[in-house]
Enzyme design. Structure first.
Site, short mmCIF file in Angstrom:
data_model
loop_
_atom_site.label_atom_id
_atom_site.label_comp_id
_atom_site.label_asym_id
_atom_site.label_seq_id
_atom_site.Cartn_x
_atom_site.Cartn_y
_atom_site.Cartn_z
CD GLU A 79 9.38 17.62 -19.93
OE1 GLU A 79 8.98 17.81 -21.11
OE2 GLU A 79 10.25 16.80 -19.64
CB SER A 339 -11.14 -22.88 29.15
OG SER A 339 -10.96 -24.25 29.42
#
Length: 672
Positions: A79, A339
């Site tokens: 690029e 419980s």
């Protein structure tokens, strides 16, 4: 000659003026906001991404810590090969682009630098308009004056477009390859170089052929330029481009929502979660409900009780809006624990000198001021050991112990353990049987307290923690764990000695199983998110098998429980001090006229130790008397009402006295 000198001087002056004007023009450039918003991230303990959130406009834009150096080299070579030498505009590339356009009558190559591309992306300016191009040039020159080359590259890594709502190299790498961009193949790097030039037209999930051609063009040019070896380029061309976008990680979604709500301004949240374990437990949760209709829900919490770190947290079988209400985090929902509170009651009773695991206790119908509980199976077993009463999860013995302790003491112990209980009105005896609202995470924390030797430490998912209050003595905590480790495993599960307890709430609305070994604690809740009953559900049948499967996913073998503390009284019933051989309820059926009281030191007092020990005095009751300090007998069958005993030293201690009729009294004092 004079005229030439004048012309030269004029030219130099005009050049300087132009240069100064250009500098002023660049310096006057108004820069856009460079603080690019990135996705909020929640990380596992090893830094692995658990979950990320899109930014405000719905885009995936991820912060970038590391990028494969090969990708950067390929990007610059393709690029903007003079990126490191130009000042924002590559005049050679621009002149070449103009010449080619004139010669061919159309744009053949672009002259934009990476800095100009960033300028365009920051302001979303078009590429075809002269004014937009001029603005890009100006902004690119200004950016180069304010940022380093590495900072400019970092901006590109963040905002380069990759199709759809993907921005930045990390978001693209995760979506297309399912991996971080720190290590990319040549083919993957080439694709990520090619996509930003035409992100929609080249999307591999929509146009794989176009994406492949663009990638191969990058590979061909870079191989010709010697950036990558020819054989690597040839091998990369044979690699297929991804044709589907992968989902972004979404592990521990409920927990991630919680930590981001707790710190909404933070962009990064580090947690204690083990990503691999979290994934395994989430799969277990999904499997656990498949055979039980479309409304049953499950939640699982795994923690290391030694450090109080939560290692896995599953709020539902699936994080979605379904009949199970999967978006609700059931680790935080307040439900009846059934419980599962019983071990706490027994531990407190051991500490108060009310009972020992070998103490005999009655399991028979009793009326506690109008409250007449029954056992789950409606059967009463008569006289049995306390150990058996807990293993069988009998209701009458635990209610009798709670009556002797006082419900307020039970609630206080829950608070010290970090359990935020919700209760309507004044606590009563029903609390011991689950008549209170608690969360799964808090209950796992309570069991972690027992596993840790009785010292509380709030479970944590972020940050660090410290020890909290002592809830029960090391001896009592070990005794509770020893009893729970003798529980029979579910059908088909290994008899591994896991210390665990199950629970079923009233009306079959909640099924629980919570257990621990020497290192880890796991809690499982199953039921319906809307609180409606699940006919026939029991903690032992439904949740316990999932608990054992969860431990199997943590490790191959359980970590052994800690050995008994040296002070543990490990004898049979016949060798216990007389008052501890048989528990006598304070129920009206057994109440005595003259109950003992700790006369000195009184409850809540601060007492200075004498050289020869601590003076103890009892008022009321009938002799002989047995004194316990932190649950350990220190005086047995003493006829005198006054005794001097040796104690460990300064600090808080729990004193208990038991008279000859089995009645007891307690006091908590501080020694100095």
């Amino acid at each position: 000659m004079t005229g030439r000198l004048f012309a030269l001087a004029l030219a130099l002056w005009l050049g300087a003026v132009a240069r100064d004007a250009g500098d002023a023009w660049i310096d006057a450039t108004v820069l856009p906001d460079l603080g690019v918003e990135t996705s909020v991230e929640v990380l596992a303990r090893d830094g692995r991404l658990l979950r990320a959130y899109t930014v405000a406009d719905g885009r995936w834009r991820m912060a970038v810590d590391a990028v494969d150096p090969r990708f950067t080299a390929m990007l610059i070579a393709y690029e903007d090969k003079r990126f490191h030498s130009h000042s924002g505009v590559d005049m050679r590339a621009a002149l070449r682009a103009v010449a080619q356009a004139v010669r061919h009558g159309q744009v053949v190559s672009g002259g934009s630098t990476l800095t100009m591309q960033i300028a365009r992306l920051l302001e979303d300016s078009g590429t075809g308009q002269l004014a937009g191009k001029l603005r890009q040039v100006r902004l690119a020159l200004a950016l180069e004056r304010h940022l380093s080359k590495q900072q400019i590259l970092q901006l590109y890594y963040l905002i380069a477009p990759y199709g759809g709502n993907l921005e930045g190299v990390r978001a693209a790498s995760l979506a297309y390859f399912g991996k971080e961009p720190a290590r990319l193949t040549p083919a993957q790097s080439a694709l990520l170089v090619a996509l930003p030039q035409a992100p929609e037209a080249r999307r591999p999930d929509r146009a794989p052929d176009t994406a492949t051609k663009a990638r191969d063009k990058v590979l061909t040019r870079l191989a010709a330029a010697g950036v990558i070896p020819t054989d690597q380029a040839q091998a990369a061309r044979r690699e297929a481009v991804p044709t589907l976008r992968k989902d972004f990680p979404a592990l521990a979604p409920h927990l991630a929502d919680r930590v981001t709500r707790a710190a909404p301004d933070a962009a990064l949240h580090r947690t204690t979660i083990d990503a691999a374990l979290q994934s395994r437990i989430e799969r277990l949760a999904a499997e656990a409900v498949t055979a039980h209709g479309d409304r049953l829900q499950v939640a699982i919490v795994v923690a290391d009780h030694r450090t109080a770190e939560v290692l896995a947290s599953v709020g539902s079988a699936a994080y979605r809006a379904d009949m199970r209400q999967g978006f609700v985090d059931m680790t935080q929902a307040y439900r009846s624990p059934g419980s599962t509170l019983k071990p706490l009651v027994y531990g407190l009773a051991f500490d108060e000198g009310l009972a020992h695991p070998e103490t005999l206790i009655e399991d028979r119908p009793l009326d506690f001021g109008g409250y007449a509980p029954q056992n789950f199976d409606k059967i009463f077993r008569g006289t049995l050991r306390v150990r058996e009463a807990l293993e069988l999860s009998l209701n009458l013995p635990v209610v009798a112990l709670t009556d002797a302790l006082g419900p307020a003491k039970l609630m206080s112990a829950m608070r010290r353990a970090g359990v935020e209980a919700r209760l309507s009105g004044k606590p009563g005896l029903a609390v011991a049987l689950g008549g209170v609202g608690v969360t799964l995470e808090d209950m796992v924390g309570l069991y972690a307290t027992i596993a840790r030797g009785g010292v509380a430490r709030v479970l944590r998912i972020t940050g660090s923690g410290a020890d909290g209050a002592r809830v029960m003595s090391r001896v009592a905590a070990w005794q509770v764990g020893d009893i729970l480790s003798g529980m029979a495993p579910p059908v088909g599960a290994p008899d591994s000695g896991l210390a665990y307890k199950t629970g079923t709430s009233y009306g079959h609305r909640d099924a629980w199983a919570i257990g621990f070994d020497g290192a880890h604690v796991v809690g499982v809740w199953m039921g319906r998110a809307d609180g409606t009953p699940v006919p026939g559900v029991f903690g032992g049948d439904l949740a316990a098998p999932v608990l054992f499967q969860a431990f199997a996913r943590i490790k191959r073998d359980l970590t052994p429980l800690a050995p008994p503390p040296a002070a543990t009284l490990m004898v049979g019933n016949a060798a216990l001090p007389q008052p501890l051989r048989q528990f006598r309820s304070r129920n009206a059926a057994f109440a005595a006229v003259d109950a003992p009281v700790v006369a000195f030191p009184p409850d809540g007092a601060e007492v200075e130790l004498m050289e020869d020990g601590l003076l103890l005095r009892v008022r009321g009751g009938v002799g002989p008397f047995t004194w316990l300090v932190d649950g350990l007998p220190v005086v047995v069958a003493e006829r005198s009402r006054a005794s001097v005993v040796k104690v460990p030293g300064p600090g808080f201690v729990a004193l208990s006295v038991i008279d000859g009729a089995g009645q007891s009294a307690q006091a908590h004092v501080r020694l100095r």
